[in-house]
Each structure stands twice: as C-alpha cells, then as structure tokens.
Motif scaffolding. Structure first.
Motif, PDB file in Angstrom:
ATOM      1  N   UNK A  60      -1.857 -18.087   8.187  1.00 50.99           N
ATOM      2  CA  UNK A  60      -1.444 -17.579   9.289  1.00 50.99           C
ATOM      3  C   UNK A  60      -2.202 -16.379   9.870  1.00 50.99           C
ATOM      4  N   UNK A  61      -2.215 -16.687  11.357  1.00 51.46           N
ATOM      5  CA  UNK A  61      -3.151 -15.378  12.189  1.00 51.46           C
ATOM      6  C   UNK A  61      -2.107 -15.049  13.235  1.00 51.46           C
ATOM      7  N   UNK A  62      -2.079 -13.530  13.424  1.00 51.24           N
ATOM      8  CA  UNK A  62      -1.120 -13.228  14.384  1.00 51.24           C
ATOM      9  C   UNK A  62      -2.320 -12.517  15.299  1.00 51.24           C
ATOM     10  N   UNK A  63      -1.978 -12.884  16.635  1.00 47.40           N
ATOM     11  CA  UNK A  63      -2.861 -12.271  17.697  1.00 47.40           C
ATOM     12  C   UNK A  63      -2.360 -12.463  18.986  1.00 47.40           C
ATOM     13  N   UNK A  64      -3.367 -12.471  20.100  1.00 53.21           N
ATOM     14  CA  UNK A  64      -2.984 -12.806  21.170  1.00 53.21           C
ATOM     15  C   UNK A  64      -2.869 -14.159  21.592  1.00 53.21           C
ATOM     16  N   UNK A  65      -2.011 -14.610  22.614  1.00 56.33           N
ATOM     17  CA  UNK A  65      -2.159 -16.145  22.835  1.00 56.33           C
ATOM     18  C   UNK A  65      -3.224 -16.920  23.236  1.00 56.33           C
ATOM     19  N   UNK A  66      -4.044 -16.148  23.788  1.00 52.63           N
ATOM     20  CA  UNK A  66      -5.517 -16.410  23.974  1.00 52.63           C
ATOM     21  C   UNK A  66      -6.252 -17.075  22.768  1.00 52.63           C
ATOM     22  N   UNK A  67      -6.347 -15.945  22.007  1.00 47.34           N
ATOM     23  CA  UNK A  67      -6.872 -16.032  20.339  1.00 47.34           C
ATOM     24  C   UNK A  67      -6.526 -17.072  19.648  1.00 47.34           C
ATOM     25  N   UNK A  68      -4.853 -17.207  19.531  1.00 50.25           N
ATOM     26  CA  UNK A  68      -4.344 -18.338  18.837  1.00 50.25           C
ATOM     27  C   UNK A  68      -4.713 -19.827  19.544  1.00 50.25           C
ATOM     28  N   UNK A  69      -4.697 -19.798  20.741  1.00 49.98           N
ATOM     29  CA  UNK A  69      -5.127 -21.345  21.049  1.00 49.98           C
ATOM     30  C   UNK A  69      -6.385 -21.510  21.212  1.00 49.98           C
ATOM     31  N   UNK A  70      -7.432 -20.320  21.275  1.00 54.33           N
ATOM     32  CA  UNK A  70      -8.779 -20.689  21.236  1.00 54.33           C
ATOM     33  C   UNK A  70      -9.033 -21.004  19.423  1.00 54.33           C
ATOM     34  N   UNK A  88       0.464 -25.089  14.402  1.00 58.19           N
ATOM     35  CA  UNK A  88       1.720 -24.868  15.215  1.00 58.19           C
ATOM     36  C   UNK A  88       1.557 -23.177  15.746  1.00 58.19           C
ATOM     37  N   UNK A  89       2.139 -23.103  16.798  1.00 57.61           N
ATOM     38  CA  UNK A  89       2.157 -21.678  17.316  1.00 57.61           C
ATOM     39  C   UNK A  89       3.613 -21.343  17.822  1.00 57.61           C
ATOM     40  N   UNK A  90       3.689 -19.900  17.714  1.00 61.77           N
ATOM     41  CA  UNK A  90       5.216 -19.449  17.738  1.00 61.77           C
ATOM     42  C   UNK A  90       5.152 -18.050  18.288  1.00 61.77           C
ATOM     43  N   UNK A  91       5.657 -17.516  19.211  1.00 64.19           N
ATOM     44  CA  UNK A  91       5.857 -16.071  19.649  1.00 64.19           C
ATOM     45  C   UNK A  91       6.656 -15.275  18.627  1.00 64.19           C
ATOM     46  N   UNK A  92       5.871 -14.028  18.107  1.00 64.05           N
ATOM     47  CA  UNK A  92       6.647 -13.459  17.336  1.00 64.05           C
ATOM     48  C   UNK A  92       6.702 -11.766  17.755  1.00 64.05           C
ATOM     49  N   UNK A  93       7.565 -11.149  17.152  1.00 64.18           N
ATOM     50  CA  UNK A  93       7.675  -9.928  17.786  1.00 64.18           C
ATOM     51  C   UNK A  93       7.165  -8.845  16.395  1.00 64.18           C
ATOM     52  N   UNK A  94       5.996  -8.133  16.993  1.00 65.65           N
ATOM     53  CA  UNK A  94       5.386  -7.035  15.821  1.00 65.65           C
ATOM     54  C   UNK A  94       5.885  -5.609  16.283  1.00 65.65           C
ATOM     55  N   UNK A  95       5.733  -4.974  14.998  1.00 65.91           N
ATOM     56  CA  UNK A  95       5.985  -3.316  15.364  1.00 65.91           C
ATOM     57  C   UNK A  95       5.026  -2.488  15.336  1.00 65.91           C
ATOM     58  N   UNK A  96       3.924  -3.098  14.820  1.00 61.11           N
ATOM     59  CA  UNK A  96       2.593  -2.565  14.750  1.00 61.11           C
ATOM     60  C   UNK A  96       1.452  -3.029  15.753  1.00 61.11           C
ATOM     61  N   UNK A  97       1.501  -3.189  16.958  1.00 61.71           N
ATOM     62  CA  UNK A  97       0.556  -3.944  17.797  1.00 61.71           C
ATOM     63  C   UNK A  97      -0.741  -3.684  17.653  1.00 61.71           C
ATOM     64  N   UNK A  98      -1.150  -2.583  17.193  1.00 64.24           N
ATOM     65  CA  UNK A  98      -2.481  -2.099  16.942  1.00 64.24           C
ATOM     66  C   UNK A  98      -3.265  -2.982  16.045  1.00 64.24           C
ATOM     67  N   UNK A  99      -2.690  -3.776  15.194  1.00 64.81           N
ATOM     68  CA  UNK A  99      -2.994  -4.306  14.092  1.00 64.81           C
ATOM     69  C   UNK A  99      -3.235  -5.752  14.547  1.00 64.81           C
ATOM     70  N   UNK A 100      -2.931  -6.077  15.547  1.00 63.16           N
ATOM     71  CA  UNK A 100      -2.984  -7.501  16.272  1.00 63.16           C
ATOM     72  C   UNK A 100      -3.707  -7.526  17.614  1.00 63.16           C
TER      73      UNK A 100
END
Length: 100
Positions: A60-70, A88-100
C-alpha cells in the motif's frame, strides 16, 4: 480536525516480486509504503500466507493521485503479463498531509 485527500494505491501480487517492487517504488518517488502478507483466492487459485515465494503480498502506498497513477501504470506495463497482480486506487482522507 482537518482531513486532506490523497490516493491509496493497493497492490496484491506474488511475494516473489517484493524486492523488485520496492526498488520500483523507490525509483518512482513513493514517500513510503506498507507491506504485509496476504491470503487470497482468484483466477490463479488459492494463495497461502507464508512469507515465501509461493505466497502473496499486499503493498500500500498513499500519495498524490498523479504518483499513484504513475506507479500503477508502471506496474501494469512491467508485470501484468507475467505475474498474478491486482492494483486498485481509492481516495482516502489523511490527517498528516506532510507525510504524503
């Protein structure tokens, strides 16, 4: 609480690919990943959960949509023809955006 949208890329594949996939993620700029063993049943039969080359892993990798698609496009082009792999890709909500 402020949540920020990121994209979760989930990859389930043969454990034999682990080292190659981790090198790919590093080269493609993934900020981090989570790796675990996986048991499943699909078109290629049942896979056990042993950490050997016969089992499956879940990456599992969480990041920008562009990174996930790449990353997903790279995996599809490089591995889909010869290995059991699902992405597969899914939108998620993170509380510490600086980590992703």
């Amino acid at each position: 609480m402020t949540a920020h949208t990121r994209t979760l890329l989930t990859v389930i594949c043969e454990a034999a690919l682990e080292k190659k996939l981790l090198a790919d993620l590093e080269n493609l700029g993934a900020p981090g990943w989570t790796l675990s063993d996986a048991r499943d049943r699909g078109s290629r039969g049942v896979r056990s959960a042993g950490w050997d080359t016969e089992g499956n892993i879940r990456l599992e990798v969480i990041g920008s949509r562009e990174l996930a698609e790449r990353i997903a496009s790279h995996l599809q082009a490089r591995y889909y023809a010869n290995y059991a792999m699902v992405c597969y890709l899914a939108e998620v909500q993170v509380l510490r955006p600086e980590k992703f």
